[in-house]
Structure formats: C-alpha cells, structure tokens
Scaffold this motif. Structure first.
Motif, mmCIF file in Angstrom:
data_model
loop_
_atom_site.group_PDB
_atom_site.id
_atom_site.type_symbol
_atom_site.label_atom_id
_atom_site.label_comp_id
_atom_site.label_asym_id
_atom_site.label_seq_id
_atom_site.Cartn_x
_atom_site.Cartn_y
_atom_site.Cartn_z
ATOM 1 N N ASP A 15 -1.647 -66.784 -32.757
ATOM 2 C CA ASP A 15 -1.854 -67.439 -34.044
ATOM 3 C C ASP A 15 -3.350 -67.733 -34.158
ATOM 4 O O ASP A 15 -3.947 -68.279 -33.234
ATOM 5 N N PRO A 16 -3.994 -67.367 -35.279
ATOM 6 C CA PRO A 16 -5.438 -67.614 -35.412
ATOM 7 C C PRO A 16 -5.818 -69.090 -35.255
ATOM 8 O O PRO A 16 -6.922 -69.405 -34.832
ATOM 9 N N ASP A 17 -4.884 -69.984 -35.556
ATOM 10 C CA ASP A 17 -5.165 -71.416 -35.440
ATOM 11 C C ASP A 17 -4.890 -71.955 -34.041
ATOM 12 O O ASP A 17 -5.292 -73.066 -33.716
ATOM 13 N N ASN A 18 -4.187 -71.173 -33.209
ATOM 14 C CA ASN A 18 -3.837 -71.626 -31.866
ATOM 15 C C ASN A 18 -3.876 -70.433 -30.920
ATOM 16 O O ASN A 18 -2.928 -69.686 -30.805
ATOM 17 N N GLN A 19 -4.983 -70.252 -30.235
ATOM 18 C CA GLN A 19 -5.193 -69.103 -29.359
ATOM 19 C C GLN A 19 -4.537 -69.263 -27.984
ATOM 20 O O GLN A 19 -4.560 -68.348 -27.177
ATOM 21 N N ALA A 20 -3.963 -70.418 -27.718
ATOM 22 C CA ALA A 20 -3.376 -70.677 -26.403
ATOM 23 C C ALA A 20 -2.087 -69.884 -26.224
ATOM 24 O O ALA A 20 -1.441 -69.471 -27.174
ATOM 25 N N GLY A 21 -1.714 -69.672 -24.970
ATOM 26 C CA GLY A 21 -0.454 -69.006 -24.680
ATOM 27 C C GLY A 21 -0.616 -67.523 -24.426
ATOM 28 O O GLY A 21 -1.660 -66.939 -24.661
ATOM 29 N N GLU A 22 0.437 -66.933 -23.914
ATOM 30 C CA GLU A 22 0.445 -65.507 -23.595
ATOM 31 C C GLU A 22 0.961 -64.697 -24.780
ATOM 32 O O GLU A 22 1.908 -65.087 -25.443
ATOM 33 N N HIS A 23 0.327 -63.567 -25.012
ATOM 34 C CA HIS A 23 0.746 -62.666 -26.073
ATOM 35 C C HIS A 23 0.698 -61.248 -25.531
ATOM 36 O O HIS A 23 -0.246 -60.862 -24.841
#
Length: 84
Positions: A15-23
């Motif tokens: 998500d552009p507003d939340n770069q955290a996490g695995e994708h």
C-alpha cells in the motif's frame, strides 16, 4: 511462472501509504523468465506490467480446450523468441 487468480492488490504490492510488511512482487523474477498472470482485477494487471497496458492481453471466458490451446500457442511463441 504462472500466477493464477492474482486478484488482491495487497498480496503482491505494498500500500503506498503503508510500506511495511511482506509483499510477493519483490520475490518475482525481474529480468529472466516469463510470468503469466491471470486476474479479474484490471488494477492488478496494470500494476504487474508497470502500467504498460500494451502488455495486457484481455481474454474472454473460454472452454478448457480453448484455454489449453491458447497456453500452448503462447508457450511456442515465447520459446521461439527465446531461442533465436
């Protein structure tokens, strides 16, 4: 590589507003190989080709026989281009 049913944007791209996490997109081949993505989400397909929509092939619903034929033809074209 085939990604079938890749309909959820947040599974593959942050998500552009939340770069955290695995994708998962960061684990996909970037230079070598080919990826076939099937999705019903036009936003996802556009993102996979970096918004170069000329690379998107829209396919109407088809029979299993027609689907196998399309995949075989696509594979042949890809292999011919690779081995030239």
């Amino acid at each position: 590589m085939v990604l079938d049913g890749a309909d959820k944007m947040d599974t593959f791209f942050p998500d552009p507003d939340n770069q955290a996490g695995e994708h998962l997109a960061k684990y996909l081949p970037q230079r070598n190989g080919h990826i076939i993505v099937t999705t019903q989400n036009q936003n996802v397909s556009s993102r996979f080709v970096d918004h170069n929509t000329e690379s998107i092939i829209s396919v109407s619903p088809m029979t299993e026989e027609d689907a196998i034929s399309l995949l075989e033809k696509s594979w042949e074209l890809s292999m011919n281009a690779t081995w030239r």
